[in-house]
Write an enzyme that holds these catalytic residues in place. Structure first.
Site, short mmCIF file in Angstrom:
data_model
loop_
_atom_site.label_atom_id
_atom_site.label_comp_id
_atom_site.label_asym_id
_atom_site.label_seq_id
_atom_site.Cartn_x
_atom_site.Cartn_y
_atom_site.Cartn_z
N SER A 124 0.80 -1.22 0.00
CA SER A 124 0.00 0.00 0.00
C SER A 124 0.83 1.28 0.00
O SER A 124 0.33 2.33 -0.38
CB SER A 124 -0.95 0.00 1.20
OG SER A 124 -0.25 -0.30 2.39
N HIS B 187 -5.47 -3.69 -2.11
CA HIS B 187 -5.23 -2.73 -3.20
C HIS B 187 -5.22 -3.41 -4.57
O HIS B 187 -5.02 -2.74 -5.58
CB HIS B 187 -3.91 -1.99 -2.98
CG HIS B 187 -4.03 -0.84 -2.03
ND1 HIS B 187 -4.64 0.35 -2.38
CD2 HIS B 187 -3.62 -0.69 -0.75
CE1 HIS B 187 -4.59 1.17 -1.35
NE2 HIS B 187 -3.99 0.56 -0.34
N LYS C 70 -12.18 -0.01 -1.01
CA LYS C 70 -11.33 0.76 -1.93
C LYS C 70 -11.97 0.79 -3.30
O LYS C 70 -12.96 1.49 -3.48
CB LYS C 70 -9.91 0.21 -1.88
CG LYS C 70 -9.29 0.51 -0.52
CD LYS C 70 -7.92 -0.05 -0.29
CE LYS C 70 -7.42 0.46 1.06
NZ LYS C 70 -6.57 -0.49 1.77
#
Ligand SMILES: *Cc1c(COP(=O)(O)O)cnc(C)c1O
Length: 404
Positions: A187, A215, A246
């Site tokens: 990240s 991610h 996300k």
């Protein structure tokens, strides 16, 4: 009596904050006035937003909003209980089935966040006699889960598969279970975990293989299926964690794997047992998000094309975006290495004043001397927005002596 009176019992906290102020790394929260979008307003100030994880613009996709409103109208605003008591709604089951099909695994369990998914899973599947082999740059939620499990933690150097193997060899005569764990995408640096090498290694040593794709969800692999799909490692990773917070645009985390793994987590994962499930609106939005990953793959293409364009522009301006003493980015996560903590925070603040929002990140989130700002472009940024951001970053960096 005011409610904010100084309490001597908490004087050490006040002192700690004074210390951060002296170092220049104390921050005030920036407050978003409108929606999370490519251009939006924080603290009354319009900026090009390079700070969010809203990779595909799904936080405000009309279909996700519509799904949330419809689910709220029908099912209300909350689930009213933890999953194991009375808080499992049909829409939670539908979401889990949807994700399992999407990821081509037997089963899936949804948690309240990616953090809860990692911490709850690692701490549930291992115990005191066991061993965790963890990349040194793995996410905090993995580290916390590892500590809660009370297993012995062995940290291998970043992406160093040889080092991981050496640690496995040293443990070969021990009887405990072993878990090899890596982020799919790291990240802070944006590089990709070596899932293609770690999974076969874990297999050779009889270790459990786990990947945190927070991610990578919606970003890597076919239609955003993640790092396991990216590397063609289907069936070789026992535990796949993803986030719904996300690229998926809403909130939550999930674990994918075998039926038995998921059933075990239903019975043993503490955030599942002791914390209330997501509101129906969140589950409904997430279901719609997975439809969109399949129906609108052009969002992912735009994300990657914007990423290449933006990173090329930064390299042309001679920014250090990783690869020199730090990992090189391979994804939309773009670190712009500044070095000293105060300089990185000052750079971030100056950019904000000039209309570009990119977060400054300093120790302890990243190593001392490797402070940076982190920029993430999304599918929703236009070329003129990216051009303006690049022009601003270069101009401000030159003025501040960050670029020569
Ligand atoms: C953001 C993140 C998480 C936590 O996910 P949330 O859904 O935000 O709780 C876990 N792991 C990694 C690598 C992350 O970047």
């Amino acid at each position: 009596m005011t409610q904010t009176a100084f309490r001597p019992q908490l004087a050490h906290l006040t002192a700690a904050m004074e210390e951060l102020r002296a170092k220049g790394t104390h921050f005030k929260l920036r407050v978003l006035d409108d929606q999370q979008a490519a251009v939006c307003q924080y603290d009354g100030h319009e900026v090009i937003n390079l700070a969010s994880n809203n990779y595909l613009g799904l936080t405000n996709h009309p279909k996700l909003i519509e799904a949330a409103i419809a689910a709220t109208s029908v099912f209300g605003v909350g689930s009213g209980a933890v999953r194991t008591i009375a808080g499992t709604m049909r829409i939670h089951m539908e979401l889990e089935e949807k994700i399992a099909r999407f990821k081509n695994v037997e089963a899936c369990v949804v948690f309240q966040s990616g953090f809860a998914a990692n911490a709850g899973t690692v701490s549930a599947i291992l115990g005191k006699e066991d061993f965790i082999l963890s990349d040194e740059l793995n996410h905090a939620s993995i580290i916390d889960g590892a500590r809660l499990s009370r297993a012995t933690i062995k940290v291998f150097r970043h992406k160093d598969v040889g080092h991981c193997e050496q640690l496995l060899q040293e443990l070969d005569s021990t009887s405990g279970h072993k878990l090899v764990i890596t982020d799919g995408v790291f990240s802070m640096d944006g590089d990709i975990g070596p899932v293609d090498k770690l999974a076969p290694l874990a297999e050779r040593y009889g270790a459990i293989m786990m990947v945190d794709d927070a991610h990578a969800s919606g970003v890597l692999g076919r239609n955003g299926r993640g790092s396991v799909d990216h590397f063609g490692m289907h069936g070789k990773v026992d535990v796949q964690v993803g986030t719904l917070s996300k690229a998926i645009g809403a909130l939550g985390g999930y674990v994918c794997g075998s039926k038995d793994l998921i059933d075990y987590l239903y019975h043993r994962a503490r955030p599942f047992l002791f914390s209330t499930s997501a509101p129906p609106s969140v589950a409904a939005s997430c279901i719609e998000a997975f439809n969109i990953l399949e129906q609108e793959p052009e969002r992912i293409e735009r994300l990657w094309s914007n990423t290449r364009y933006f990173q090329e522009g930064l390299r042309r301006a001679a920014f250090n975006i990783g690869g020199i003493n730090t990992p090189a980015t391979e994804t939309p996560i773009t670190p712009i290495i500044v070095g000293e903590g105060r300089a990185a925070m000052d750079f971030s603040r100056a950019l904000f004043d000039e209309g570009v929002m990119a977060t400054g990140i300093a120790f302890p989130t990243v190593p001392e001397g490797k402070a940076r700002i982190r920029a993430i472009v999304t599918s929703e940024h236009t070329r003129p927005m990216l051009d303006r951001a690049l022009e601003t970053m270069e101009r401000v960096a030159k003025r501040m002596g960050i670029l020569g």
